[in-house]
Design a protein around this motif. Structure first.
Motif, PDB file in Angstrom:
ATOM      1  N   THR A   1      53.769  33.408  70.830  1.00  0.00           N
ATOM      2  CA  THR A   1      54.271  34.062  69.615  1.00  0.00           C
ATOM      3  C   THR A   1      54.417  35.571  69.821  1.00  0.00           C
ATOM      4  O   THR A   1      55.413  36.169  69.419  1.00  0.00           O
ATOM      5  CB  THR A   1      53.338  33.761  68.425  1.00  0.00           C
ATOM      6  OG1 THR A   1      53.276  32.343  68.255  1.00  0.00           O
ATOM      7  CG2 THR A   1      53.836  34.390  67.151  1.00  0.00           C
TER       8      THR A   1
ATOM      9  N   ASN B   1      54.585  23.147  63.254  1.00  0.00           N
ATOM     10  CA  ASN B   1      53.496  23.992  62.781  1.00  0.00           C
ATOM     11  C   ASN B   1      53.145  23.649  61.333  1.00  0.00           C
ATOM     12  O   ASN B   1      51.958  23.584  60.988  1.00  0.00           O
ATOM     13  CB  ASN B   1      53.873  25.467  62.908  1.00  0.00           C
ATOM     14  CG  ASN B   1      52.727  26.368  62.518  1.00  0.00           C
ATOM     15  OD1 ASN B   1      52.494  26.594  61.340  1.00  0.00           O
ATOM     16  ND2 ASN B   1      52.018  26.882  63.504  1.00  0.00           N
TER      17      ASN B   1
ATOM     18  N   LEU C   1      55.988  26.821  72.908  1.00  0.00           N
ATOM     19  CA  LEU C   1      55.337  26.888  71.600  1.00  0.00           C
ATOM     20  C   LEU C   1      55.422  25.544  70.878  1.00  0.00           C
ATOM     21  O   LEU C   1      54.421  25.056  70.331  1.00  0.00           O
ATOM     22  CB  LEU C   1      55.969  27.994  70.751  1.00  0.00           C
ATOM     23  CG  LEU C   1      55.323  28.287  69.410  1.00  0.00           C
ATOM     24  CD1 LEU C   1      53.871  28.737  69.587  1.00  0.00           C
ATOM     25  CD2 LEU C   1      56.125  29.358  68.677  1.00  0.00           C
TER      26      LEU C   1
ATOM     27  N   ALA D   1      49.438  29.454  72.073  1.00  0.00           N
ATOM     28  CA  ALA D   1      50.388  29.612  70.963  1.00  0.00           C
ATOM     29  C   ALA D   1      50.473  31.076  70.545  1.00  0.00           C
ATOM     30  O   ALA D   1      51.570  31.595  70.305  1.00  0.00           O
ATOM     31  CB  ALA D   1      49.977  28.735  69.785  1.00  0.00           C
ATOM     32  N   GLU D   2      49.330  31.742  70.467  1.00  0.00           N
ATOM     33  CA  GLU D   2      49.316  33.165  70.093  1.00  0.00           C
ATOM     34  C   GLU D   2      50.049  34.014  71.127  1.00  0.00           C
ATOM     35  O   GLU D   2      50.817  34.919  70.781  1.00  0.00           O
ATOM     36  CB  GLU D   2      47.876  33.664  69.931  1.00  0.00           C
ATOM     37  CG  GLU D   2      47.161  33.101  68.720  1.00  0.00           C
ATOM     38  CD  GLU D   2      47.778  33.555  67.407  1.00  0.00           C
ATOM     39  OE1 GLU D   2      48.278  34.693  67.320  1.00  0.00           O
ATOM     40  OE2 GLU D   2      47.773  32.746  66.471  1.00  0.00           O
TER      41      GLU D   2
ATOM     42  N   TYR E   1      52.194  23.171  69.857  1.00  0.00           N
ATOM     43  CA  TYR E   1      51.992  22.702  68.483  1.00  0.00           C
ATOM     44  C   TYR E   1      51.933  21.180  68.427  1.00  0.00           C
ATOM     45  O   TYR E   1      51.115  20.611  67.708  1.00  0.00           O
ATOM     46  CB  TYR E   1      53.098  23.216  67.568  1.00  0.00           C
ATOM     47  CG  TYR E   1      52.995  24.679  67.201  1.00  0.00           C
ATOM     48  CD1 TYR E   1      51.828  25.410  67.365  1.00  0.00           C
ATOM     49  CD2 TYR E   1      54.096  25.344  66.667  1.00  0.00           C
ATOM     50  CE1 TYR E   1      51.756  26.746  67.017  1.00  0.00           C
ATOM     51  CE2 TYR E   1      54.027  26.681  66.312  1.00  0.00           C
ATOM     52  CZ  TYR E   1      52.856  27.377  66.487  1.00  0.00           C
ATOM     53  OH  TYR E   1      52.785  28.703  66.130  1.00  0.00           O
TER      54      TYR E   1
ATOM     55  N   TYR F   1      60.004  29.252  73.338  1.00  0.00           N
ATOM     56  CA  TYR F   1      60.097  28.386  72.156  1.00  0.00           C
ATOM     57  C   TYR F   1      59.765  26.945  72.533  1.00  0.00           C
ATOM     58  O   TYR F   1      59.104  26.233  71.772  1.00  0.00           O
ATOM     59  CB  TYR F   1      61.475  28.466  71.500  1.00  0.00           C
ATOM     60  CG  TYR F   1      61.588  29.607  70.520  1.00  0.00           C
ATOM     61  CD1 TYR F   1      60.736  29.704  69.423  1.00  0.00           C
ATOM     62  CD2 TYR F   1      62.553  30.590  70.677  1.00  0.00           C
ATOM     63  CE1 TYR F   1      60.830  30.749  68.521  1.00  0.00           C
ATOM     64  CE2 TYR F   1      62.665  31.641  69.784  1.00  0.00           C
ATOM     65  CZ  TYR F   1      61.799  31.717  68.708  1.00  0.00           C
ATOM     66  OH  TYR F   1      61.897  32.754  67.810  1.00  0.00           O
TER      67      TYR F   1
ATOM     68  N   ALA G   1      63.099  26.735  67.859  1.00  0.00           N
ATOM     69  CA  ALA G   1      62.300  27.499  66.890  1.00  0.00           C
ATOM     70  C   ALA G   1      62.132  26.697  65.600  1.00  0.00           C
ATOM     71  O   ALA G   1      61.034  26.674  65.020  1.00  0.00           O
ATOM     72  CB  ALA G   1      62.954  28.843  66.607  1.00  0.00           C
TER      73      ALA G   1
END
Length: 140
Positions: free
Chosen positions: A54, A95, A20, A50-51, A24, A17, A88
């Motif tokens: 995720t 995002n 990520l 990022a993908e 972003y 997290y 998150a």
């Protein structure tokens, strides 16, 4: 899931997290810096990161779900889950900002293209019928 596995998975989730959210933020910074053009070559690896994060989070979420539903976990794990929830939420907010920035930048580019197209059309009206473009070498 054993306690050590639960702790390890929860630590991994927290790290993902964080990653990520950082990815972003980087993409958002690139999209909002009007001084430089957006470099798709630079953004592609960030989007891939990022993908990947995720996808890993989805897998970890499924593995941790039974323990979360049970509500019983060591205090370190509970603290990690709370910290992960905060990360998150930050990643989700970033995002949303990123998507808004991308759409705004697209709109500015589209408006600029429309203005350039109108200018090109207006300039075409000044060109005499049948005129062609000829390069002249003035050094000769």
């Amino acid at each position: 899931m054993r306690e050590d596995e639960l702790t390890r998975a929860s630590r991994r989730e927290h790290a993902l997290y964080g990653e990520l959210a950082a990815v972003y933020r980087g993409i958002l910074e690139a999209l909002t810096d009007e001084r430089t053009p957006v470099d798709p070559v630079r953004l592609a690896p960030e989007a891939a990161r990022a993908e990947a994060a995720t996808a890993a989070l989805a897998s970890l979420g499924a593995a941790l779900a039974p323990s979360r539903r049970a509500g019983r976990a060591p205090s370190e794990v509970l603290a990690l889950w709370q910290a992960s929830a905060a990360l998150a939420a930050e990643a989700a907010a970033t995002n949303r900002s990123l998507v808004r920035a991308a759409r705004a930048r697209q709109a500015r580019i589209a408006a600029r293209c429309t203005a350039l197209g109108a200018g090109r059309h207006a300039l075409a009206g000044y060109r005499p019928a049948g005129a062609t473009t000829v390069a002249v070498d003035r050094r000769a």
